[in-house]
Every structure is written in C-alpha cells, then in structure tokens.
Design a protein around this motif. Structure first.
Motif, short mmCIF file in Angstrom:
data_model
loop_
_atom_site.label_atom_id
_atom_site.label_comp_id
_atom_site.label_asym_id
_atom_site.label_seq_id
_atom_site.Cartn_x
_atom_site.Cartn_y
_atom_site.Cartn_z
N ASP A 115 -10.10 -0.64 -10.34
CA ASP A 115 -9.24 0.54 -10.31
C ASP A 115 -9.97 1.76 -9.78
N ARG A 116 -11.24 1.92 -10.16
CA ARG A 116 -12.01 3.08 -9.69
C ARG A 116 -12.16 3.09 -8.18
N ILE A 117 -12.44 1.93 -7.62
CA ILE A 117 -12.65 1.84 -6.17
C ILE A 117 -11.33 1.68 -5.43
N GLY A 118 -10.50 0.72 -5.88
CA GLY A 118 -9.27 0.41 -5.18
C GLY A 118 -8.24 1.53 -5.18
N GLN A 119 -8.15 2.28 -6.28
CA GLN A 119 -7.12 3.31 -6.39
C GLN A 119 -7.60 4.71 -6.02
N PHE A 120 -8.88 4.97 -6.17
CA PHE A 120 -9.36 6.34 -5.98
C PHE A 120 -10.30 6.50 -4.78
N LEU A 121 -11.40 5.74 -4.74
CA LEU A 121 -12.39 5.96 -3.70
C LEU A 121 -11.93 5.47 -2.33
N THR A 122 -11.29 4.29 -2.27
CA THR A 122 -10.90 3.74 -0.98
C THR A 122 -9.89 4.62 -0.23
N PRO A 123 -8.84 5.15 -0.87
CA PRO A 123 -7.94 6.04 -0.12
C PRO A 123 -8.64 7.25 0.49
N VAL A 124 -9.59 7.83 -0.25
CA VAL A 124 -10.34 8.97 0.31
C VAL A 124 -11.16 8.51 1.51
N LEU A 125 -11.81 7.34 1.37
CA LEU A 125 -12.61 6.78 2.46
C LEU A 125 -11.74 6.52 3.68
N LEU A 126 -10.58 5.89 3.49
CA LEU A 126 -9.69 5.60 4.61
C LEU A 126 -9.18 6.86 5.30
N LEU A 127 -8.85 7.88 4.52
CA LEU A 127 -8.36 9.14 5.09
C LEU A 127 -9.42 9.78 5.98
N ALA A 128 -10.66 9.79 5.49
CA ALA A 128 -11.75 10.38 6.28
C ALA A 128 -11.99 9.59 7.57
N MET A 175 3.20 -6.92 -8.78
CA MET A 175 2.26 -7.85 -8.13
C MET A 175 1.85 -7.36 -6.74
N LYS A 176 2.83 -6.79 -6.00
CA LYS A 176 2.52 -6.26 -4.66
C LYS A 176 1.47 -5.16 -4.76
N LYS A 177 1.58 -4.34 -5.80
CA LYS A 177 0.60 -3.28 -6.00
C LYS A 177 -0.78 -3.87 -6.24
N ASP A 178 -0.85 -5.01 -6.96
CA ASP A 178 -2.13 -5.66 -7.21
C ASP A 178 -2.78 -6.13 -5.92
N PHE A 179 -1.98 -6.70 -5.00
CA PHE A 179 -2.53 -7.13 -3.71
C PHE A 179 -3.16 -5.95 -2.97
N LEU A 180 -2.44 -4.84 -2.96
CA LEU A 180 -2.93 -3.67 -2.25
C LEU A 180 -4.17 -3.10 -2.92
N THR A 181 -4.13 -2.96 -4.25
CA THR A 181 -5.27 -2.39 -4.96
C THR A 181 -6.52 -3.24 -4.78
N ILE A 182 -6.38 -4.56 -4.97
CA ILE A 182 -7.54 -5.45 -4.84
C ILE A 182 -7.95 -5.57 -3.37
N GLY A 183 -6.97 -5.55 -2.46
CA GLY A 183 -7.30 -5.56 -1.04
C GLY A 183 -8.07 -4.32 -0.62
N PHE A 184 -7.64 -3.15 -1.13
CA PHE A 184 -8.36 -1.90 -0.85
C PHE A 184 -9.77 -1.95 -1.43
N MET A 185 -9.90 -2.51 -2.64
CA MET A 185 -11.22 -2.65 -3.24
C MET A 185 -12.11 -3.52 -2.35
N LEU A 186 -11.56 -4.65 -1.88
CA LEU A 186 -12.34 -5.56 -1.05
C LEU A 186 -12.75 -4.89 0.26
N PHE A 187 -11.83 -4.12 0.85
CA PHE A 187 -12.17 -3.36 2.06
C PHE A 187 -13.35 -2.44 1.79
#
Length: 428
Positions: free
Chosen positions: A140-153, A1-13
């Motif tokens: 999953d596409r945005i929250g797990q893959f695109l957002t981490p790349v965006l945040l790192l940049a 469930m904690k992973k869901d908060f982070l994934t959906i939170g990253f997607m929302l960001f």
C-alpha cells in the motif's frame, strides 16, 4: 479486485524501476542513434518481457524461486538462488540504487564528496530499513502513494522531451551498426530485472494471497495481470527516456545515462528540471531498494530460520557499507557477475513454462542448465578481463557468439539431449 491488480501492478513497476532502468535506456538511445527503434525493442524484451515472465514463473510454485532451481538439483537450487539474492541485494543491486540516487539527486546541487555520500546513504538506508520492517504494508505504501508520484514526475519529464527536444539522431556507434536488436537485448541484462523478478515474484504472490486469492490458477492469472500493468508502464518509460537520449547526441559527450538525463532536464526546465529528475531518481531507487531488502529478508529467513528483522538489518547494513565504495566500483564488479547469472536465469524461466510439455523431466533441466553454465562462466570470466585465447577460438564457432548469445544453442542442445535420456523426475 481490479483495484488490487492496479495497486500490486503499480508496486511491481516501482520495484522494478530503479537505478539501472534510469541510466541504461538513455545510454542506449544516444549510442544507437538512427537505429534506436530496433535497439530499444531488444532492450524491452529482456528489460520488460523476461521480468514479467519471471514473476509469472514464480507463481507456478508453492514457495519461491529456489523451488524452480531445485528442479535441476537441490544443491544447484541453493547455490544459484543464493547468488541471485546476494547479487540483486547487498552486493550490487541495493548499493547501486543508493549511489545512483545520490549522484543524480544530490550532486547537481553540490560538488559531491565522500562525506556527502556517507551522510546521504545513512539517511537513505535508515528510511529503507524502516519501510522494510513490515512487508504487508509495503504494497500500500508503494503502490498507492509513492508510485503515482513517481509516474507523474516521469510523465512531466517525458512530455517535456517530446515537446522541447528537436535534435536529429546521429549515426549509431559501432556496436549498434550491425545488429542493434541483439545489442539492445544484451544491454537489457544490466537492468537486473529478470533476476530481480525471481525475488519480487514471491512478494507479488504473497500480496495476492493476502487479498484472498488462493487457487493456483487464480494466482497465475492475477500475477500475470499485475505483471502486464507493470510491463506497460516500464515499456512506455524505457522508450520515452531512451528517445530522449537519442536526441541528446548533438549536445555533447556524456559520461553515463544519468548525465544524459541531467543534461536533458536542464535543457528543458533549468533548475526545475534538475529538481524533477532528483525526485524521479530518489523515488525510483528508494522503492527498488525497499523491495530488494524485503525479498532478501524473506528468502534468507526461510533458508536459515534467522529472524526476518535481523536479516533485513544485516542486508541494509551490508548494502550501506558497499554503497560507500562508489558507483564506479560497484558497476565494474557487477557487470561480469550479471553476464554469468543472466543466461542461466533466462533458461530457467523458459523451462518453467515448458515444464509440462517435456513431461517434467529433470534431465531436460540438467542438460540445458549445464551447457548454459559452461558458456555463461566463460562470458563472465572474459568480462572480468581474463584472457583465454584457446578457449575463445573454440567458443567463436558457436552461433550468435558475436552477439553475446553464445549460450543459446548449447542450452537448446542440452535440453534436447536431456529429453532423449529423460527419466521420471524425483519429487521436488
């Protein structure tokens, strides 16, 4: 469930962090100068706090933002929510994201032209349409893959700014001299995030439902947690890139926030900086565009019964046509419309959290929204350039009018009057 908060939170960001979020904080930074901190605090309040509250507000209802607006009147609910979705979707939000992505990721490496804009937007919107076709996979596409790349940049750019930019902020522009906090508060409107949140809210709620969260209380708590994840990220990014802007004033004049960031990236990292900024902009604008297409598709499908696939095709194609009119044209028309819509959205969001306190009285909604609409309509028309000296002389007596918050006291007064004459509301 904690992973869901982070994934959906990253997607929302990622959904929130789009064109306006990149170009307005640096502009605020360079204009506010030594008044940067109170100015960015006001900006964060409307650019982060209100969107998080708006997403949470949608989690209180069974369907979407129209259910909130229907508490005023079903006709108002239909008209207002349609205006919101069209504004954040094909009319302004999506085209603005595409044109900002072009101007900040492609133009530094080219001379720029209408043909290049046409080619860029063609590829951009084809990709947006493809990713938007399956909303359940979008998280999953945005929250797990695109957002981490965006945040790192973004982290690389911001850390570089803190380490390499040592200029001292200059004296604030006139509008930030007297009341920098309230000026920043109104500037936060331009991100469009509070009204976008009314659309994104149902995506977040749907994502948690897909993961087995079904109770009303559970949805509200889960949505708030995901909103806080997104809010912390947005606050950190706005403050950082705004701070970079505040250090760029001695380096010359810049046409907009994009030019400020481009100049800073070039100063810090040279060609690599321009490439890094291009990655940030392209990812930010792409993820926001996908979220807006999905939100519009789901809303208008529910409203009209037309196939979701047909709706997103129309939204994508309409956005594509408007994007090719250019960024300046889009901005010139969008600012007055946002000036009208934003106060209404703010009042509606606040009333949602006070809903039980005033006994769910429909008259409270009607009184508060009616007076807000009157003042917001005046503000929107003046932004369009319509001069109304007689009306202005009356409006100028309103508290906070000079701060762009003339609607605040009338909204409170309308709600109080409605409460005094309240009746038991009809079922919505």
């Amino acid at each position: 469930m904690k992973k869901d908060f982070l994934t959906i939170g990253f997607m929302l960001f990622a959904l929130f962090f789009g064109a306006g979020n990149l170009i307005y904080p640096p502009t605020l930074g360079i204009q506010s100068g030594t008044s940067f901190w109170p100015a960015i605090a006001g900006f964060v309040l409307t650019g982060v706090g209100l969107p998080v509250l708006a997403v949470a507000a949608v989690s209180y209802v069974k369907n979407d933002a129209r259910e909130l607006a229907d508490r005023v009147h079903p006709l108002f609910g239909f008209v207002f929510t349609s205006m919101v979705y069209l504004a954040i979707g094909p009319f302004f939000g999506i085209p603005r994201a595409a044109t900002v992505a072009f101007e900040m990721s492609m133009e530094p490496f080219t001379n720029g032209s209408a043909l290049l804009l046409f080619l860029f937007t063609t590829v951009f919107f084809v990709l947006v349409y493809v990713v938007s076709r399956n909303p359940s996979k979008m998280v999953d596409r945005i929250g797990q893959f695109l957002t981490p790349v965006l945040l790192l940049a973004i982290i690389v750019l911001c850390v570089g700014g803190f380490m390499l930019l040592h200029s001292i902020p200059e004296t604030p522009d006139e509008k930030y001299t007297q009341a920098p906090f309230f000026t920043g508060f109104v500037e936060g409107y331009l991100t469009m995030d509070a009204i976008a949140a009314l659309a994104f809210g149902i995506i977040v709620v749907g994502a948690f439902k897909d993961r087995g969260v079904s109770s009303g209380t559970g949805l509200v708590k889960s949505t708030l947690k995901a909103g806080l994840v997104a809010g912390i990220g947005l606050t950190a990014v706005y403050t950082s890139i705004g701070w970079i802007g505040s250090r760029m004033a001695p380096e010359g004049s810049f046409s907009n926030g994009g030019a400020i960031l481009s100049g800073a990236a070039d100063m810090m990292f040279g060609t690599f900086g321009a490439l890094l900024l291009g990655i940030i902009v392209a990812l930010a604008c792409f993820t926001t565009s996908v979220g807006l297409v999905v939100a519009c598709g789901q809303f208008f499908h529910k409203m009209s019964g037309v196939s979701y696939q047909w709706i997103i095709a129309l939204v994508t194609f309409g956005s594509y046509l408007i994007a090719n009119q250019g960024l300046n044209t889009i901005i010139s028309v969008s600012v007055p419309v946002l000036t009208f819509i934003y106060p209404i959205a703010i009042v509606l969001i606040i009333l949602t959290f006070l809903h039980r306190i005033f006994g769910e009285a429909q008259a409270v909604y009607r009184g508060a929204i009616l007076l807000t609409v009157v003042i917001a309509l005046y503000d929107g028309l003046t932004e369009f350039g319509l001069e109304m000296p007689a009306v202005t002389s009356v409006m100028s007596y309103l508290p906070f009018f000079s701060l762009g918050l003339g609607w605040l006291v009338p909204a409170i007064a309308g709600g109080v009057i409605g409460y005094l004459f309240k009746r038991k509301p009809s079922a919505v």
